[in-house]
Design a protein around this motif. Structure first.
Motif, mmCIF file in Angstrom:
data_model
loop_
_atom_site.group_PDB
_atom_site.id
_atom_site.type_symbol
_atom_site.label_atom_id
_atom_site.label_comp_id
_atom_site.label_asym_id
_atom_site.label_seq_id
_atom_site.Cartn_x
_atom_site.Cartn_y
_atom_site.Cartn_z
ATOM 1 N N ALA A 28 0.824 -1.206 0.000
ATOM 2 C CA ALA A 28 0.000 0.000 0.000
ATOM 3 C C ALA A 28 0.859 1.257 0.000
ATOM 4 N N ALA A 29 2.095 1.157 0.452
ATOM 5 C CA ALA A 29 2.979 2.317 0.548
ATOM 6 C C ALA A 29 3.761 2.559 -0.730
ATOM 7 N N THR A 30 3.883 1.549 -1.587
ATOM 8 C CA THR A 30 4.726 1.621 -2.774
ATOM 9 C C THR A 30 3.890 1.595 -4.043
ATOM 10 N N SER A 31 4.183 2.522 -4.947
ATOM 11 C CA SER A 31 3.443 2.537 -6.211
ATOM 12 C C SER A 31 3.892 1.373 -7.091
ATOM 13 N N PRO A 32 2.966 0.868 -7.925
ATOM 14 C CA PRO A 32 3.364 -0.189 -8.854
ATOM 15 C C PRO A 32 4.268 0.393 -9.934
ATOM 16 N N VAL A 33 4.912 -0.442 -10.679
ATOM 17 C CA VAL A 33 5.768 -0.107 -11.814
ATOM 18 C C VAL A 33 7.084 0.531 -11.366
ATOM 19 N N TYR A 34 7.024 1.664 -10.633
ATOM 20 C CA TYR A 34 8.227 2.419 -10.307
ATOM 21 C C TYR A 34 8.721 2.230 -8.872
ATOM 22 N N GLY A 35 7.900 1.706 -7.980
ATOM 23 C CA GLY A 35 8.320 1.527 -6.598
ATOM 24 C C GLY A 35 8.488 2.835 -5.842
ATOM 25 N N VAL A 36 7.668 3.806 -6.151
ATOM 26 C CA VAL A 36 7.760 5.135 -5.528
ATOM 27 C C VAL A 36 6.956 5.147 -4.225
ATOM 28 N N ARG A 37 7.464 5.874 -3.250
ATOM 29 C CA ARG A 37 6.788 6.053 -1.960
ATOM 30 C C ARG A 37 6.608 7.539 -1.681
ATOM 31 N N LEU A 38 5.702 7.841 -0.771
ATOM 32 C CA LEU A 38 5.578 9.225 -0.315
ATOM 33 C C LEU A 38 6.834 9.570 0.477
ATOM 34 N N PRO A 39 7.461 10.695 0.188
ATOM 35 C CA PRO A 39 8.663 11.064 0.939
ATOM 36 C C PRO A 39 8.301 11.579 2.331
ATOM 37 N N LYS A 40 9.073 11.173 3.281
ATOM 38 C CA LYS A 40 8.858 11.619 4.653
ATOM 39 C C LYS A 40 9.040 13.141 4.729
ATOM 40 N N ASN A 116 -5.510 13.812 -4.519
ATOM 41 C CA ASN A 116 -4.381 12.882 -4.518
ATOM 42 C C ASN A 116 -3.074 13.653 -4.390
ATOM 43 N N VAL A 117 -2.035 12.894 -4.195
ATOM 44 C CA VAL A 117 -0.671 13.416 -4.164
ATOM 45 C C VAL A 117 0.097 12.636 -5.222
ATOM 46 N N GLN A 118 0.789 13.345 -6.088
ATOM 47 C CA GLN A 118 1.608 12.696 -7.101
ATOM 48 C C GLN A 118 3.070 12.996 -6.798
ATOM 49 N N TYR A 135 7.361 7.449 -11.061
ATOM 50 C CA TYR A 135 6.113 8.121 -10.710
ATOM 51 C C TYR A 135 5.279 7.317 -9.722
ATOM 52 N N GLY A 136 4.483 8.030 -8.967
ATOM 53 C CA GLY A 136 3.522 7.403 -8.075
ATOM 54 C C GLY A 136 2.381 8.344 -7.776
ATOM 55 N N GLN A 137 1.207 7.776 -7.556
ATOM 56 C CA GLN A 137 0.040 8.565 -7.154
ATOM 57 C C GLN A 137 -0.509 7.957 -5.872
ATOM 58 N N PHE A 138 -0.884 8.830 -4.939
ATOM 59 C CA PHE A 138 -1.316 8.403 -3.614
ATOM 60 C C PHE A 138 -2.644 9.054 -3.254
ATOM 61 N N GLU A 139 -3.541 8.252 -2.689
ATOM 62 C CA GLU A 139 -4.811 8.753 -2.173
ATOM 63 C C GLU A 139 -4.887 8.370 -0.704
ATOM 64 N N ASN A 140 -5.176 9.335 0.139
ATOM 65 C CA ASN A 140 -5.273 9.090 1.581
ATOM 66 C C ASN A 140 -4.030 8.397 2.130
ATOM 67 N N GLY A 141 -2.859 8.746 1.604
ATOM 68 C CA GLY A 141 -1.604 8.184 2.085
ATOM 69 C C GLY A 141 -1.258 6.814 1.543
ATOM 70 N N HIS A 142 -2.089 6.263 0.666
ATOM 71 C CA HIS A 142 -1.850 4.928 0.105
ATOM 72 C C HIS A 142 -1.564 5.039 -1.387
ATOM 73 N N ALA A 143 -0.593 4.259 -1.826
ATOM 74 C CA ALA A 143 -0.252 4.256 -3.250
ATOM 75 C C ALA A 143 -1.390 3.659 -4.062
ATOM 76 N N ASN A 144 -1.777 4.345 -5.126
ATOM 77 C CA ASN A 144 -2.763 3.802 -6.044
ATOM 78 C C ASN A 144 -2.091 2.619 -6.755
ATOM 79 N N GLN A 145 -2.712 1.456 -6.712
ATOM 80 C CA GLN A 145 -2.112 0.241 -7.255
ATOM 81 C C GLN A 145 -2.498 -0.049 -8.701
ATOM 82 N N ASP A 146 -3.141 0.896 -9.366
ATOM 83 C CA ASP A 146 -3.543 0.732 -10.750
ATOM 84 C C ASP A 146 -2.321 0.908 -11.661
ATOM 85 N N GLU A 147 -1.819 -0.190 -12.199
ATOM 86 C CA GLU A 147 -0.616 -0.138 -13.044
ATOM 87 C C GLU A 147 -0.841 0.685 -14.302
ATOM 88 N N GLN A 148 -2.018 0.598 -14.897
ATOM 89 C CA GLN A 148 -2.295 1.370 -16.106
ATOM 90 C C GLN A 148 -2.242 2.869 -15.806
#
Length: 173
Positions: A28-40, A116-118, A135-148
């Motif tokens: 939930a913390a890591t975006s798919p494809v790129y492995g991006v996280r929200l920076p602290k 969201n947060v990108q 790249y990564g997109q986050f909603e409510n602190g969770h990475a959106n897991q939609d690969e497309q």
């Protein structure tokens, strides 16, 4: 990733100061494809610019950057150096009846509900296939897991001039 003509961008696991939210499972913390996280601590970063997107997005945005990003934006350095992290926060764009009650006519608009947060992270070795950006997109602190959705980020950024290094935002003075 839905992007407007003015902002968006993202972050990677390989960079320091990147942490999953407390209690978040790794997926939930890591975006798919790129492995991006929200920076602290990203909410305390410096402001690079603001933007408004109409139409389907109907939002207002704040674009923040880590120290590497801010230095590159201010100096006009392109391509951005590795370690650059840009975060775009978005909220629904809405009128403010409270503020408008003070003015002679309706004119005040404010941030409404967050959308969201990108996050965009520059790592030219890790993200060779996407111009050096993850790249990564986050909603409510969770990475959106939609690969497309996540893959669509780079596709949209490729519409920019090469001199922009795949970044929509310019530094606002």
């Amino acid at each position: 990733m839905a992007l407007g003509a003015s902002a968006s961008l993202f972050l990677t696991l390989a960079l320091p100061k990147v942490a999953a939210g407390a209690g978040q499972p790794a997926a939930a913390a890591t975006s798919p494809v790129y492995g991006v996280r929200l920076p602290k601590g990203y909410r305390d970063w410096k402001l690079i610019s603001v933007a408004q997107e109409n139409g389907k997005n109907n939002d207002i945005r704040a674009i923040l950057g880590n120290d590497i990003a801010v230095k590159a934006f201010r100096s006009g350095k392109r391509p951005f150096p590795d370690g650059t992290v840009i975060v775009r926060l978005a909220w629904r764009y809405q009128s403010s009846p409270r503020n408008d009650a003070v003015f002679p006519a309706p004119q005040s608009f404010v941030a409404g509900a967050p959308t969201n947060v990108q996050v965009s992270v520059k790592d030219s070795k890790r993200y060779v296939a996407s111009g050096g950006w993850g790249y990564g997109q986050f909603e409510n602190g969770h990475a959106n897991q939609d690969e497309q959705l996540t893959r669509s980020c780079f596709a949209c950024h490729t519409n920019l001039a090469q001199s922009a290094d795949f970044v929509f935002t310019d530094y606002s003075r």
